[in-house]
Design an enzyme around this catalytic site. Structure first.
Site, PDB file in Angstrom:
ATOM      1  N   HIS A 185       0.852  -1.202   0.000  1.00 44.93           N
ATOM      2  CA  HIS A 185       0.000   0.000   0.000  1.00 44.93           C
ATOM      3  C   HIS A 185       0.887   1.251   0.000  1.00 44.93           C
ATOM      4  O   HIS A 185       1.946   1.269   0.636  1.00 44.93           O
ATOM      5  CB  HIS A 185      -0.919  -0.003   1.230  1.00 44.93           C
ATOM      6  CG  HIS A 185      -2.020   1.002   1.110  1.00 44.93           C
ATOM      7  ND1 HIS A 185      -1.812   2.343   1.341  1.00 44.93           N
ATOM      8  CD2 HIS A 185      -3.316   0.880   0.728  1.00 44.93           C
ATOM      9  CE1 HIS A 185      -2.947   3.000   1.121  1.00 44.93           C
ATOM     10  NE2 HIS A 185      -3.877   2.131   0.750  1.00 44.93           N
ATOM     11  N   GLU A 213      -4.088   2.002  -7.365  1.00 47.51           N
ATOM     12  CA  GLU A 213      -4.521   3.136  -6.547  1.00 47.51           C
ATOM     13  C   GLU A 213      -3.620   4.323  -6.843  1.00 47.51           C
ATOM     14  O   GLU A 213      -2.507   4.407  -6.286  1.00 47.51           O
ATOM     15  CB  GLU A 213      -4.397   2.813  -5.054  1.00 47.51           C
ATOM     16  CG  GLU A 213      -5.284   1.698  -4.560  1.00 47.51           C
ATOM     17  CD  GLU A 213      -5.519   1.786  -3.050  1.00 47.51           C
ATOM     18  OE1 GLU A 213      -6.678   1.901  -2.671  1.00 47.51           O
ATOM     19  OE2 GLU A 213      -4.561   1.755  -2.279  1.00 47.51           O
TER      20      GLU A 213
HETATM   21  P1  13P Z   1      -9.797   6.263   0.224  1.00 47.16           P
HETATM   22  O1  13P Z   1     -10.956   5.451  -0.307  1.00 47.16           O
HETATM   23  O2  13P Z   1     -10.039   6.824   1.588  1.00 47.16           O
HETATM   24  O3  13P Z   1      -9.333   7.272  -0.779  1.00 47.16           O
HETATM   25  O4  13P Z   1      -8.575   5.216   0.423  1.00 47.16           O
HETATM   26  C1  13P Z   1      -8.212   4.397  -0.622  1.00 47.16           C
HETATM   27  C2  13P Z   1      -7.220   3.427  -0.135  1.00 47.16           C
HETATM   28  O5  13P Z   1      -6.096   3.799   0.177  1.00 47.16           O
HETATM   29  C3  13P Z   1      -7.647   2.026   0.002  1.00 47.16           C
HETATM   30  O6  13P Z   1      -6.552   1.199   0.182  1.00 47.16           O
END
Ligand code: 13P
Length: 253
Positions: free
Chosen positions: A99, A174
């Site tokens: 992450h 992400e």
């Molecule tokens: P948010 O949905 O709060 O933007 O976070 C995304 C995330 O980092 C999920 O791993």
């Protein structure tokens, strides 16, 4: 026919263990109902301390529990770390690795993330590998270079290892600039990224059962349009997964 989707709730460190327990017990019936749709897979990722309890609460239901990280080592003098073997004893079936918050605050590098990936594979836990570019890299049109670099170490492992029993491998794109910012990537942009990701998976020597997720500021307001991106198999949800009603709307939209 409705598409199959994975909905992964990444609670990060937002709840304490009482709140995690309360979320699971107060919303138990509704969560079970959501998970009974054969097109829906729900994975809740609480803190390490709640893994055992939540797995017990949802035992013999279709709700899955995942961890937020694991050690790159199998065992030994690594104070504070949690092994994939220990996760497997809590009956965890999934684990987030790489992450961006761990890459940033814990200075995790791709070689270490590849070791975590292997630890999970060895214990038959599906990795949820996070990849994504920073705002500056996005602005400079460097996204694909960054993703390629982040995937390379993992793909090397995949090409040499046999991933047993069709274990699902999950890759979550992400964009770091979309996490917690309230702004998501545009649909056109995501169509391109996911098409590119799909090609990278298809080009692997060893075939894997891979699912592709999107994460970053997903909310009930944008979930429907994000679901229009055909190659997205599901969502990694941060803030909106902390409020059950918001999470439910995202699942049901
Ligand atoms: P948010 O949905 O709060 O933007 O976070 C995304 C995330 O980092 C999920 O791993």
């Amino acid at each position: 026919m409705r598409k199959q989707y994975l909905f992964v709730a990444n609670w990060k460190m937002n709840f304490n263990i009482n709140q995690e327990f309360n979320f699971a017990t107060h919303n138990y019936d509704d969560l079970i109902k959501l998970s009974e749709d054969s097109n829906t897979t729900i994975i809740l990722c609480p803190s390490f301390l709640s893994l055992y309890d939540l797995n017990k609460i949802f035992k013999e239901t279709k709700i899955n529990i995942g961890a937020q990280d694991c050690s790159p080592h199998s065992k030994g003098p690594y104070t504070g770390q949690i092994s994939a073997e220990s996760l497997s004893f809590t009956e965890c079936k999934y684990c987030i690795i790489g992450h961006s918050e761990r890459r940033e605050f814990n200075k995790e590098i791709d070689a270490e993330i590849a070791k975590k990936f292997m630890q999970l594979i060895n214990h038959k836990i599906s990795p949820i590998l996070c990849i994504g570019e920073k705002l500056q890299e996005y602005k400079e049109n460097k996204t694909l270079d960054i993703l390629k670099y982040q995937l390379e170490k993992i793909f090397n492992v995949i090409n040499t290892e046999i991933i047993s029993q069709n274990l699902p491998i999950i890759i979550a794109y992400e964009p770091i600039w979309a996490i917690g910012s309230g702004s998501t990537a545009s649909i056109d942009y995501l169509e391109n990224i996911f098409t590119w990701l799909k090609i990278q998976i298809e080009n692997l020597e060893k075939k894997i059962n891979c699912k592709l997720l999107y994460g970053g500021s997903i909310s009930p307001d944008n979930a429907k349009s994000l679901k229009s991106v055909k190659l997205i198999d599901g969502f990694l949800i941060g803030k909106s997964s902390l409020d059950f009603q918001e999470f439910k709307k995202i699942v049901e939209l």
